[in-house]
Write an enzyme that holds these catalytic residues in place. Structure first.
Site, short mmCIF file in Angstrom:
data_model
loop_
_atom_site.label_atom_id
_atom_site.label_comp_id
_atom_site.label_asym_id
_atom_site.label_seq_id
_atom_site.Cartn_x
_atom_site.Cartn_y
_atom_site.Cartn_z
N GLY A 157 0.80 -1.22 0.00
CA GLY A 157 0.00 0.00 0.00
C GLY A 157 0.84 1.27 0.00
N HIS A 207 2.30 4.37 -5.21
CA HIS A 207 2.91 5.44 -6.00
C HIS A 207 3.04 4.97 -7.44
CE1 HIS A 207 6.50 3.01 -5.64
NE2 HIS A 207 6.44 3.08 -4.32
N HIS A 261 4.24 1.40 -8.22
CA HIS A 261 3.18 0.38 -8.13
C HIS A 261 2.27 0.47 -9.36
CE1 HIS A 261 3.91 1.20 -3.66
NE2 HIS A 261 4.18 -0.09 -3.76
N ASP A 270 13.16 -3.90 -5.72
CA ASP A 270 13.50 -4.88 -4.68
C ASP A 270 14.11 -6.09 -5.39
OD1 ASP A 270 11.95 -3.76 -2.11
OD2 ASP A 270 10.77 -3.39 -3.90
N MET A 313 11.34 5.58 -6.63
CA MET A 313 10.09 5.77 -5.87
C MET A 313 9.95 4.70 -4.81
SD MET A 313 7.23 7.09 -8.46
CE MET A 313 7.50 8.56 -9.42
N SER A 338 7.45 3.92 -0.98
CA SER A 338 6.50 4.41 0.03
C SER A 338 7.27 5.07 1.17
CB SER A 338 5.66 3.26 0.57
OG SER A 338 5.05 2.56 -0.50
N ARG A 339 8.48 4.58 1.43
CA ARG A 339 9.28 5.10 2.55
C ARG A 339 9.85 6.50 2.27
NH1 ARG A 339 10.58 -0.65 3.36
NH2 ARG A 339 9.86 -1.19 5.46
P1 AMP Z 1 5.96 -2.47 -1.70
O1 AMP Z 1 4.59 -1.88 -1.55
O2 AMP Z 1 7.05 -1.52 -1.37
O3 AMP Z 1 6.08 -3.81 -0.99
O4 AMP Z 1 6.15 -2.78 -3.24
C1 AMP Z 1 5.22 -3.57 -3.94
C2 AMP Z 1 5.79 -3.90 -5.30
O5 AMP Z 1 6.05 -2.70 -6.01
C3 AMP Z 1 7.12 -4.65 -5.21
O6 AMP Z 1 7.17 -5.64 -6.23
C4 AMP Z 1 8.13 -3.57 -5.45
O7 AMP Z 1 9.34 -4.04 -6.00
C5 AMP Z 1 7.38 -2.70 -6.45
N1 AMP Z 1 7.94 -1.34 -6.44
C6 AMP Z 1 8.10 -0.53 -5.36
N2 AMP Z 1 8.70 0.60 -5.72
C7 AMP Z 1 8.94 0.52 -7.06
C8 AMP Z 1 9.55 1.36 -8.03
N3 AMP Z 1 10.05 2.56 -7.70
N4 AMP Z 1 9.62 0.93 -9.30
C9 AMP Z 1 9.13 -0.28 -9.65
N5 AMP Z 1 8.55 -1.13 -8.79
C10 AMP Z 1 8.46 -0.74 -7.51
#
Ligand code: AMP
Length: 283
Positions: free
Chosen positions: A31, A34, A37, A150, A184, A186-187
């Site tokens: 969640g 951005h 996602h 990631d 990008m 969330s943090r």
């Molecule tokens: P998270 O909500 O941070 O667990 O991320 C959910 C998914 O979005 C994961 O597969 C992340 O690798 C991907 N994600 C997060 N930030 C980015 C980004 N800047 N560019 C591409 N994918 C992202």
């Protein structure tokens, strides 16, 4: 766009979709969505008929001193972004639904989970692989998309999917960056204005290393020395790790090649940020 909280309801919907011959695509997230996602969701929209995004801040992938309690959450805003990206359904279970009293089963990928984030966040990937397995079992996707932001997580999930013969195609997606290069995340919401500026040292260090690689530098010690110099010059930046590894196995390398991963984790104040690149990639 529907929001589903119950695992059994999610399974029923997915089973019906499968019976109807629909291809189910899952984009798992925590969640506070951005554009990174959204890029996964838009690609997911192209690739299937039922596009599901899960929103679950998974407690088991956070360690004791981690930011689970203050991790940013905004379901209303997330729903608007997901709907705009074409998502059909949000799966947002509670922690109690995912880990009921008596829960005691874990999925653990061994070697590839150990270095990098696995070393600085013990138990993190066990939480990730367990929750992703459970999300797969709830959503029953044909295909799931993950960001290369990631990178190790994607590698660990690919390993797990292959090792356990999970019938899910794993798709990796490029890193989405802000106009000034910051990956990008969330943090990023944790960063003060000054920290936001300091955070640019990650992408600057990656770009510098890639440039020196293009100009012929192959010794990993030399490439990493440049990375340490750039991040070390940033008073607010403290390196958690900066390493070159084989992109496939995540084993350490001493001589860089096109498929060498340069992975960084850096604390900017109290915020831990990660970023990476392959040395041979263009941009
Ligand atoms: P998270 O909500 O941070 O667990 O991320 C959910 C998914 O979005 C994961 O597969 C992340 O690798 C991907 N994600 C997060 N930030 C980015 C980004 N800047 N560019 C591409 N994918 C992202």
């Amino acid at each position: 766009m529907k929001i589903i909280n119950s695992i059994s309801e999610m399974q029923q919907i997915s089973q019906a979709a499968r019976r109807a011959g629909e291809r189910i695509v899952l984009v798992p997230t925590m969640g506070f969505l951005h554009e990174g996602h959204a890029s996964l969701m838009r690609e997911g929209r192209r690739r299937g008929e039922l596009l599901v995004t899960s929103i679950f801040v998974n407690p088991t992938q956070f360690g004791a001193g981690d930011d689970f309690d203050c991790y940013p959450r905004d379901l209303e805003r997330d729903c608007a972004l997901a709907a705009a990206a074409g998502v059909d359904l949000i799966f947002a279970p509670t922690a109690g639904e995912m880990y009921p009293v008596g829960y005691q089963t874990w999925v653990d990928v061994e070697k590839i989970s150990l270095p990098l984030c696995g070393a600085s966040r013990p138990g993190h990937f066990r939480g990730v692989t367990t929750v992703v397995t459970k999300l797969f079992n709830a959503v029953l996707p044909h295909l799931a998309l993950f960001g290369r932001k990631d990178f190790q997580q994607l590698a660990v999930i690919r390993r797990m999917t292959a090792d356990l013969n999970l019938p899910v195609e794993i798709v990796g997606m490029p890193i989405v960056r802000e106009a000034d290069g910051l990956a990008m995340s969330s943090r990023n919401a944790y960063l003060s204005v000054e920290e936001r500026r300091s955070a640019l040292c990650l992408s600057r260090a990656l770009n510098d290393a890639r440039q020196r690689y293009r100009q012929g530098t192959r010794a990993v010690t030399e490439l990493l020395a440049g990375v340490l110099a750039i991040i070390g010059a940033e008073p607010k930046g403290v390196i958690d790790y900066a390493e070159c590894r084989d992109a496939e196995t995540l084993e350490e390398v001493t001589t860089a090649g096109d498929d060498t991963l340069l992975a960084l984790a850096v604390r900017i104040g109290t915020t831990r940020l990660i970023d990476n690149c392959l040395l041979g990639e263009e941009n």
